[in-house]
Scaffold this active site. Structure first.
Site, PDB file in Angstrom:
ATOM      1  N   GLU A 113       0.838  -1.190   0.000  1.00 36.98           N
ATOM      2  CA  GLU A 113       0.000   0.000   0.000  1.00 36.98           C
ATOM      3  C   GLU A 113       0.876   1.243   0.000  1.00 36.98           C
ATOM      4  O   GLU A 113       1.858   1.339   0.735  1.00 36.98           O
ATOM      5  CB  GLU A 113      -0.926  -0.007   1.220  1.00 36.98           C
ATOM      6  CG  GLU A 113      -1.978  -1.076   1.097  1.00 36.98           C
ATOM      7  CD  GLU A 113      -3.138  -0.902   2.048  1.00 36.98           C
ATOM      8  OE1 GLU A 113      -3.305   0.192   2.611  1.00 36.98           O
ATOM      9  OE2 GLU A 113      -3.882  -1.874   2.211  1.00 36.98           O
ATOM     10  N   CYS A 127       3.663   8.447   0.851  1.00 35.52           N
ATOM     11  CA  CYS A 127       4.012   7.599   1.990  1.00 35.52           C
ATOM     12  C   CYS A 127       4.280   6.196   1.451  1.00 35.52           C
ATOM     13  O   CYS A 127       3.377   5.535   0.960  1.00 35.52           O
ATOM     14  CB  CYS A 127       2.820   7.625   2.947  1.00 35.52           C
ATOM     15  SG  CYS A 127       3.031   6.608   4.386  1.00 35.52           S
ATOM     16  N   CYS A 134       5.470  -6.358   9.438  1.00 38.39           N
ATOM     17  CA  CYS A 134       6.514  -5.783  10.284  1.00 38.39           C
ATOM     18  C   CYS A 134       6.795  -6.767  11.410  1.00 38.39           C
ATOM     19  O   CYS A 134       5.901  -7.478  11.858  1.00 38.39           O
ATOM     20  CB  CYS A 134       6.026  -4.448  10.858  1.00 38.39           C
ATOM     21  SG  CYS A 134       7.325  -3.535  11.736  1.00 38.39           S
ATOM     22  N   CYS A 138       4.295  -2.888  17.603  1.00 37.26           N
ATOM     23  CA  CYS A 138       3.829  -1.704  18.336  1.00 37.26           C
ATOM     24  C   CYS A 138       2.329  -1.880  18.556  1.00 37.26           C
ATOM     25  O   CYS A 138       1.596  -2.218  17.620  1.00 37.26           O
ATOM     26  CB  CYS A 138       4.129  -0.435  17.563  1.00 37.26           C
ATOM     27  SG  CYS A 138       5.893  -0.260  17.224  1.00 37.26           S
ATOM     28  N   CYS A 141      -0.436  -0.049  16.329  1.00 35.88           N
ATOM     29  CA  CYS A 141      -0.246  -0.028  14.880  1.00 35.88           C
ATOM     30  C   CYS A 141      -0.859  -1.260  14.223  1.00 35.88           C
ATOM     31  O   CYS A 141      -0.601  -2.388  14.642  1.00 35.88           O
ATOM     32  CB  CYS A 141       1.242   0.041  14.571  1.00 35.88           C
ATOM     33  SG  CYS A 141       1.620  -0.120  12.817  1.00 35.88           S
ATOM     34  N   GLY A 189       6.029  -1.295   7.577  1.00 33.92           N
ATOM     35  CA  GLY A 189       7.360  -1.845   7.811  1.00 33.92           C
ATOM     36  C   GLY A 189       8.346  -0.911   8.475  1.00 33.92           C
ATOM     37  O   GLY A 189       8.114   0.288   8.602  1.00 33.92           O
ATOM     38  N   SER A 221      11.311   7.208   8.587  1.00 29.64           N
ATOM     39  CA  SER A 221      10.782   7.114   9.947  1.00 29.64           C
ATOM     40  C   SER A 221      11.142   5.762  10.551  1.00 29.64           C
ATOM     41  O   SER A 221      10.956   4.720   9.934  1.00 29.64           O
ATOM     42  CB  SER A 221       9.254   7.260   9.903  1.00 29.64           C
ATOM     43  OG  SER A 221       8.700   6.996  11.167  1.00 29.64           O
ATOM     44  N   LEU A 244       8.520   8.302  18.646  1.00 23.72           N
ATOM     45  CA  LEU A 244       8.854   8.315  20.071  1.00 23.72           C
ATOM     46  C   LEU A 244       7.676   7.839  20.928  1.00 23.72           C
ATOM     47  O   LEU A 244       7.770   6.848  21.623  1.00 23.72           O
ATOM     48  CB  LEU A 244       9.309   9.720  20.483  1.00 23.72           C
ATOM     49  CG  LEU A 244       9.907   9.816  21.870  1.00 23.72           C
ATOM     50  CD1 LEU A 244      11.183   9.005  21.984  1.00 23.72           C
ATOM     51  CD2 LEU A 244      10.179  11.275  22.252  1.00 23.72           C
ATOM     52  N   HIS A 245       6.579   8.575  20.896  1.00 29.95           N
ATOM     53  CA  HIS A 245       5.299   8.173  21.488  1.00 29.95           C
ATOM     54  C   HIS A 245       5.248   8.097  23.009  1.00 29.95           C
ATOM     55  O   HIS A 245       4.167   7.936  23.586  1.00 29.95           O
ATOM     56  CB  HIS A 245       4.806   6.829  20.927  1.00 29.95           C
ATOM     57  CG  HIS A 245       4.769   6.759  19.433  1.00 29.95           C
ATOM     58  ND1 HIS A 245       4.309   7.788  18.640  1.00 29.95           N
ATOM     59  CD2 HIS A 245       5.148   5.784  18.565  1.00 29.95           C
ATOM     60  CE1 HIS A 245       4.399   7.441  17.360  1.00 29.95           C
ATOM     61  NE2 HIS A 245       4.906   6.245  17.290  1.00 29.95           N
ATOM     62  N   ASN A 320      -5.152   6.820  14.905  1.00 32.47           N
ATOM     63  CA  ASN A 320      -6.134   6.304  13.952  1.00 32.47           C
ATOM     64  C   ASN A 320      -6.590   4.936  14.415  1.00 32.47           C
ATOM     65  O   ASN A 320      -5.829   3.980  14.333  1.00 32.47           O
ATOM     66  CB  ASN A 320      -5.497   6.136  12.562  1.00 32.47           C
ATOM     67  CG  ASN A 320      -5.238   7.467  11.924  1.00 32.47           C
ATOM     68  OD1 ASN A 320      -6.145   8.271  11.770  1.00 32.47           O
ATOM     69  ND2 ASN A 320      -3.987   7.712  11.578  1.00 32.47           N
ATOM     70  N   CYS A 363      -2.008   6.801   8.655  1.00 31.71           N
ATOM     71  CA  CYS A 363      -0.889   6.095   9.288  1.00 31.71           C
ATOM     72  C   CYS A 363      -1.390   4.930  10.115  1.00 31.71           C
ATOM     73  O   CYS A 363      -2.368   5.056  10.832  1.00 31.71           O
ATOM     74  CB  CYS A 363      -0.171   6.994  10.277  1.00 31.71           C
ATOM     75  SG  CYS A 363       0.815   8.180   9.501  1.00 31.71           S
TER      76      CYS A 363
HETATM   77  N1  SAH Z   1       8.104   1.511  11.216  1.00 36.61           N
HETATM   78  C1  SAH Z   1       8.384   2.881  11.092  1.00 36.61           C
HETATM   79  C2  SAH Z   1       7.682   3.574   9.933  1.00 36.61           C
HETATM   80  C3  SAH Z   1       6.266   3.174   9.650  1.00 36.61           C
HETATM   81  S1  SAH Z   1       5.041   3.664  10.819  1.00 36.61           S
HETATM   82  C4  SAH Z   1       8.059   3.587  12.399  1.00 36.61           C
HETATM   83  O1  SAH Z   1       7.464   2.983  13.266  1.00 36.61           O
HETATM   84  O2  SAH Z   1       8.450   4.742  12.527  1.00 36.61           O
HETATM   85  C5  SAH Z   1       4.846   5.411  10.487  1.00 36.61           C
HETATM   86  C6  SAH Z   1       4.282   6.189  11.644  1.00 36.61           C
HETATM   87  O3  SAH Z   1       2.896   5.891  11.853  1.00 36.61           O
HETATM   88  C7  SAH Z   1       4.981   5.909  12.946  1.00 36.61           C
HETATM   89  O4  SAH Z   1       5.240   7.083  13.654  1.00 36.61           O
HETATM   90  C8  SAH Z   1       3.953   5.085  13.661  1.00 36.61           C
HETATM   91  O5  SAH Z   1       4.174   5.116  15.033  1.00 36.61           O
HETATM   92  C9  SAH Z   1       2.670   5.754  13.232  1.00 36.61           C
HETATM   93  N2  SAH Z   1       1.465   4.964  13.482  1.00 36.61           N
HETATM   94  C10 SAH Z   1       1.347   3.623  13.423  1.00 36.61           C
HETATM   95  N3  SAH Z   1       0.086   3.255  13.719  1.00 36.61           N
HETATM   96  C11 SAH Z   1      -0.619   4.378  13.956  1.00 36.61           C
HETATM   97  C12 SAH Z   1      -1.979   4.635  14.298  1.00 36.61           C
HETATM   98  N4  SAH Z   1      -2.870   3.664  14.412  1.00 36.61           N
HETATM   99  N5  SAH Z   1      -2.341   5.919  14.457  1.00 36.61           N
HETATM  100  C13 SAH Z   1      -1.447   6.921  14.301  1.00 36.61           C
HETATM  101  N6  SAH Z   1      -0.171   6.731  13.980  1.00 36.61           N
HETATM  102  C14 SAH Z   1       0.254   5.469  13.813  1.00 36.61           C
HETATM  103 FE1  SF4 Z   2       6.269  -1.655  12.630  1.00 39.93          FE
HETATM  104 FE2  SF4 Z   2       6.348   1.051  12.637  1.00 39.93          FE
HETATM  105 FE3  SF4 Z   2       4.015  -0.273  12.970  1.00 39.93          FE
HETATM  106 FE4  SF4 Z   2       5.847  -0.303  14.897  1.00 39.93          FE
HETATM  107  S1  SF4 Z   2       4.732   1.513  14.137  1.00 39.93           S
HETATM  108  S2  SF4 Z   2       4.666  -2.084  14.160  1.00 39.93           S
HETATM  109  S3  SF4 Z   2       7.722  -0.351  13.729  1.00 39.93           S
HETATM  110  S4  SF4 Z   2       5.290  -0.275  11.140  1.00 39.93           S
END
Ligand code: SAH
Ligand code: SF4
Length: 387
Positions: A113, A127, A134, A138, A141, A189, A221, A244-245, A320, A363
């Site tokens: 995607e 993007c 992955c 997290c 995610c 990823g 990222s 960071l989060h 999201n 995202c």
């Molecule tokens: N794996 C890498 C890049 C892909 S994720 C990373 O984690 O940085 C891209 C961004 O989307 C990251 O900051 C991730 O934390 C954020 N993200 C993932 N799931 C999300 C969600 N459900 N709502 C908002 N942001 C999210």
């Molecule tokens: Fe993988 Fe990034 Fe999603 Fe974490 S936020 S599970 S590192 S894609």
């Protein structure tokens, strides 16, 4: 009654030899491919590769016949040996706000995607994904709920840009007034677990005689793969974004389990050493706003403290939700209050407006279609066979 699941996509393809695709190769690989197939003499390979490069990456052609300054016989031998075909687009969606999403299939089971978001960066950002699935789970995610299928090749990463450009009508590569001005590795990823391919793809995308998106407009990222940060900077010159989060290890370990391996102090040290870091080249910190989890005023203040001395921008991302997700997005008022504290601390902290929600393009919602199909097939199978 038992059911047999047939998840194959029709009969196995007959063993037709697949022609190598030149469209996603680096310059060096392109020259080598011409030599290896003996289509071009070794002493002419560099010159020919430069010529082809412009056609492929500046003009975006997908047919050797369009290369009008290449002799007819050469064009014929090229198309006999190679292809420039784009991968299959399985699905294309356009949101009411102009966000576009493509589902691209590059191989059986490899569905990627890619999302174009207008009005982000200088004009619009693409993007891109670096893996299907992955390995890092997290908890907020959606991609993290999917097992890793595999790393994408450099060609598969470049193809995402080419498909978007085809669709946006951006060939030949425009000098000014581009709609696709920025690239963010924020799709599916973890790019730093696939750095070789990410770096090769960036070499292609940033090349001045081709797609020519400057390295300063390419952001990678990461969830914090500390040992690869230095190599990322040295090999790509890309802008760094850190997911960071959370501002303390206990919470970050819960949200981003990779924190157990590379805790915050190590991460911060790695970021401070990122090549070329300066006020003009700031790190972006991404911070997803989770209701009642990481959104208190105290955490905003802790964030300001943590980033002291680092040239930084902070992106607040409203969470999201996805079906079954264990969190809620913080209230708008809470997000604004959080942003105000960061602003007072000296950090511009734009709140990322949710885009493309009607087409699930935001995202963390990117999850390959093949996985969804497998999941629904599993559900159907269970429903049919409760035993
Ligand atoms: N794996 C890498 C890049 C892909 S994720 C990373 O984690 O940085 C891209 C961004 O989307 C990251 O900051 C991730 O934390 C954020 N993200 C993932 N799931 C999300 C969600 N459900 N709502 C908002 N942001 C999210
Ligand atoms: Fe993988 Fe990034 Fe999603 Fe974490 S936020 S599970 S590192 S894609």
């Amino acid at each position: 009654m038992g059911v047999t699941l047939d998840l194959s996509r029709g009969p196995a393809a007959a063993a037709v030899p697949v022609k190598p695709n030149l469209a996603g190769l680096t310059r060096a690989e392109l020259a080598q491919a011409l030599i290896d197939t003996e289509v071009v003499r070794p002493d002419k390979a560099r010159m020919r590769a430069t010529q082809l490069w412009r056609w492929i990456h500046h003009y975006g052609v997908t047919d050797f016949a369009a290369m009008t300054d290449v002799a007819k016989e050469m064009r014929a031998s090229l198309s006999e040996a190679f292809t420039l075909a784009r991968p299959e687009i399985v699905e294309r969606q356009v949101s009411q706000d102009g966000t576009r999403k493509w589902l691209i299939r590059t191989a059986p089971g490899i569905e990627i995607e890619t999302v174009y978001i207008p009005d982000v960066g200088r004009a619009g950002a693409l993007c891109v994904s670096s893996q299907v699935g992955c390995t890092l789970n997290c908890t907020f995610c959606h991609t993290g709920t999917q097992a890793l299928v595999r790393n994408l090749t450099a060609a598969e990463i470049v193809a995402q840009v080419q498909v978007a450009r085809d669709d946006l009508g951006e060939w030949p590569s425009p000098k000014e007034d581009r709609r696709l001005s920025n690239i963010v590795f924020m799709g599916m990823g973890e790019p730093l677990y696939n750095l070789d391919n990410v770096a090769a793809a960036i070499d292609v995308i940033a090349d001045n005689e081709g797609i020519a998106i400057s390295r300063r407009r390419i952001t990678v990222s990461t969830s914090g793969v500390v040992p690869e940060l230095q190599a990322l900077g040295e090999r790509t010159g890309a802008m760094l974004a850190i997911s960071l989060h959370a501002t303390n290890d206990a919470l970050r370990e819960e949200l981003v389990p990779l924190n157990k391996k590379y805790p915050i102090a190590e991460l911060m040290a790695g970021i401070r050493a990122y090549p070329g870091l300066a006020n003009a080249k700031r790190v972006t910190f991404e911070y997803v706003m989770l209701k009642g989890v990481n959104d208190s005023p105290a955490e905003a203040k802790a964030l300001v403290q943590l980033l002291k001395g680092i040239p930084a921008k902070i992106n607040l991302i409203p969470f999201n939700p996805w079906p079954g997700s264990p969190y809620e997005c913080s209230d708008w008022k809470t997000i604004e209050a959080f942003a105000a504290i960061l602003n007072r601390g000296g950090y511009a902290s734009p709140i990322r407006t949710p885009r493309g929600r009607d087409i699930l393009a935001a995202c963390g919602q990117l999850k390959s279609e093949s996985e969804k199909l497998r999941a629904s097939a599993r559900r159907r199978a269970t429903a049919a066979d409760p035993a």
